[in-house]
Motif scaffolding. Structure first.
Motif, PDB file in Angstrom:
ATOM      1  N   VAL A  14       0.849  -1.190   0.000  1.00  0.00           N
ATOM      2  CA  VAL A  14       0.000   0.000   0.000  1.00  0.00           C
ATOM      3  C   VAL A  14       0.884   1.239   0.000  1.00  0.00           C
ATOM      4  CG1 VAL A  14      -1.722   1.323   1.295  1.00  0.00           C
ATOM      5  CG2 VAL A  14      -1.904  -1.183   1.169  1.00  0.00           C
ATOM      6  N   ASN A  15       1.906   1.213   0.839  1.00  0.00           N
ATOM      7  CA  ASN A  15       2.837   2.349   0.878  1.00  0.00           C
ATOM      8  C   ASN A  15       3.624   2.482  -0.414  1.00  0.00           C
ATOM      9  OD1 ASN A  15       2.183   3.048   3.604  1.00  0.00           O
ATOM     10  ND2 ASN A  15       3.438   1.350   4.304  1.00  0.00           N
ATOM     11  N   ALA A  16       4.077   1.338  -0.935  1.00  0.00           N
ATOM     12  CA  ALA A  16       4.898   1.367  -2.144  1.00  0.00           C
ATOM     13  C   ALA A  16       4.120   1.863  -3.357  1.00  0.00           C
ATOM     14  CB  ALA A  16       5.454  -0.034  -2.421  1.00  0.00           C
ATOM     15  N   GLN A  17       2.821   1.595  -3.406  1.00  0.00           N
ATOM     16  CA  GLN A  17       1.998   1.956  -4.570  1.00  0.00           C
ATOM     17  C   GLN A  17       1.072   3.145  -4.290  1.00  0.00           C
ATOM     18  OE1 GLN A  17       1.637   0.093  -7.559  1.00  0.00           O
ATOM     19  NE2 GLN A  17       2.787  -1.760  -7.131  1.00  0.00           N
ATOM     20  N   LYS A  18       1.309   3.871  -3.207  1.00  0.00           N
ATOM     21  CA  LYS A  18       0.355   4.894  -2.764  1.00  0.00           C
ATOM     22  C   LYS A  18       0.025   5.926  -3.834  1.00  0.00           C
ATOM     23  CE  LYS A  18       4.116   7.443  -0.534  1.00  0.00           C
ATOM     24  NZ  LYS A  18       4.680   7.870   0.762  1.00  0.00           N
ATOM     25  N   ASP A  19       0.982   6.245  -4.690  1.00  0.00           N
ATOM     26  CA  ASP A  19       0.736   7.250  -5.727  1.00  0.00           C
ATOM     27  C   ASP A  19      -0.042   6.683  -6.911  1.00  0.00           C
ATOM     28  OD1 ASP A  19       2.115   9.140  -4.243  1.00  0.00           O
ATOM     29  OD2 ASP A  19       4.044   8.614  -5.156  1.00  0.00           O
TER      30      ASP A  19
END
Length: 378
Positions: A238-243
């Motif tokens: 989730v953090n890695a793909q947040k954008d």
């Protein structure tokens, strides 16, 4: 499961014999105190997903026309889903391609089950689930499947109610559910933990999977080690793909995380980071949420706060942002949205939300709609 799945699966898989041991029964999870919040699902038919590789690595690997004809018609009769020839085709494709098989045909079939239930406007009933489960005993999932096949399969089967623990629960159905879910989770965990990160992991799949995890718990699945490990493996992505998350992903993800917490998910550092990352995206995309997304987001934030979410700056800003959007879109909310919004605001106030001018204005905006739609509330 093939031998390449040893390791994680050895830790979490439950065999048919394991299901017959004392303590192997499914326990009902704690239900939320307000259960009417919903999130929109999206069609995840593999054949129409943009960006999916449309060619197999072998000239003879294209999906059987018979399989496609039997498995992807959303209006078909249930009996068409449980023909032995369908599973024979799936087993044949998997066996012939071996390590090159990516699970595509299995995901097509899983999606056709979801389409059947969508057309019927209900999940599988107990009798349908029992008949289908007999066929799914040969539905073999391996770590060789690609990300899209894994996410489509789990999301579709969960949406259709394949894993819902009906009561009373036949032991055969229960064991098949446990074995199939375990192998799916094993393959997802393996994919999530690959170093370097698997290139096919995408934002849509992450949102689909966490939605499925929340739905499993809401439907009465117990917190198995496999489910806990899958959530833990997904949260860093989730953090890695947040954008990469669009507004629908963000609304669905925060709804899913709120439901997971409400059903016993611990406030791990990974969960806290994921929630903070999503709240930042709410603020960044504040003008793009529709009415349903706004209602779901405020419901999710209220539920998170009610279950221990700290009132961090990102949360305060997101709540203020969404309240202004409620005022701007006040004529777009249906009765369920209005009920969810008023519940959310009451719960936020109950947990320390300052009664700002914006909050009071939002309540004042919604109350006339309660009167106007009074005959439509259930």
């Amino acid at each position: 499961m093939d031998t390449s799945s040893a390791g994680i699966s050895g830790q979490y898989a439950r065999s048919v014999n394991d299901c017959n041991r004392p303590g192997g029964h499914a326990a009902s999870s704690r239900r939320g105190r307000y259960r009417h919040a919903t999130v929109r699902q999206w069609d995840d038919t593999p054949s129409t997903n943009p960006g999916r590789n449309t060619s197999y690595r072998s000239a003879d690997a294209c999906p059987s026309q018979n399989l496609q004809r039997r498995s992807v018609n959303p209006a078909q009769d249930f009996n068409a889903l449980i023909k032995k020839e369908i599973m024979d085709d799936l087993v044949s494709q998997s066996d012939r391609l071996g390590h090159r098989y990516d699970g595509r045909n299995h995901s097509w079939y899983a999606n056709s089950i979801k389409k059947y239930t969508s057309a019927a406007k209900r999940a599988l009933n107990r009798a349908e689930q029992s008949l289908l489960t007999g066929l799914l005993q040969n539905f073999t999932v391996t770590r060789r499947w690609d990300w899209r096949s894994l996410t489509t399969t789990l999301h579709s089967l969960t949406s259709a109610g394949v894993f819902t623990p009906h009561k009373p629960m036949d032991e055969r159905v229960k064991c098949t559910q446990a074995a199939l879910l375990s192998t799916l989770l094993d393959a997802i965990i393996f994919k999530c933990n690959q170093k370097p990160q698997a290139r096919d992991i995408d934002a849509r799949g992450i949102a689909n999977l966490l939605w499925a995890m929340a739905k499993l718990m809401a439907n009465g699945q117990e917190w198995t080690p496999g489910l806990k490990a899958t959530v833990a493996a997904l949260l860093p992505h989730v953090n890695a793909q947040k954008d990469q998350f669009n507004t629908q992903h963000i609304a669905n993800l925060l709804w899913a995380l709120a439901k997971l917490v409400d059903n016993g998910q611990a406030w791990t550092p990974g969960l806290k980071r994921a929630v903070a990352a999503l709240l930042l995206q709410v603020n960044a995309q504040k003008d793009q949420f529709n009415a349903q997304g706004i209602a779901n987001l405020l419901w999710a934030m209220a539920k998170l706060v009610d279950n221990g979410q700290e009132r961090i700056p990102e949360l305060k800003e997101a709540v203020a942002t969404l309240l202004s959007q409620v005022n701007a879109q006040n004529d777009q909310f249906n009765t369920q949205d209005i009920a969810n919004l008023l519940w959310a605001m009451a719960k936020l106030v109950d947990n320390g939300q300052e009664q700002t001018t914006g909050l009071k204005a939002t309540i004042a905006t919604l109350l006339p709609h309660v009167n106007a739609q009074k005959d439509q509330f259930i």
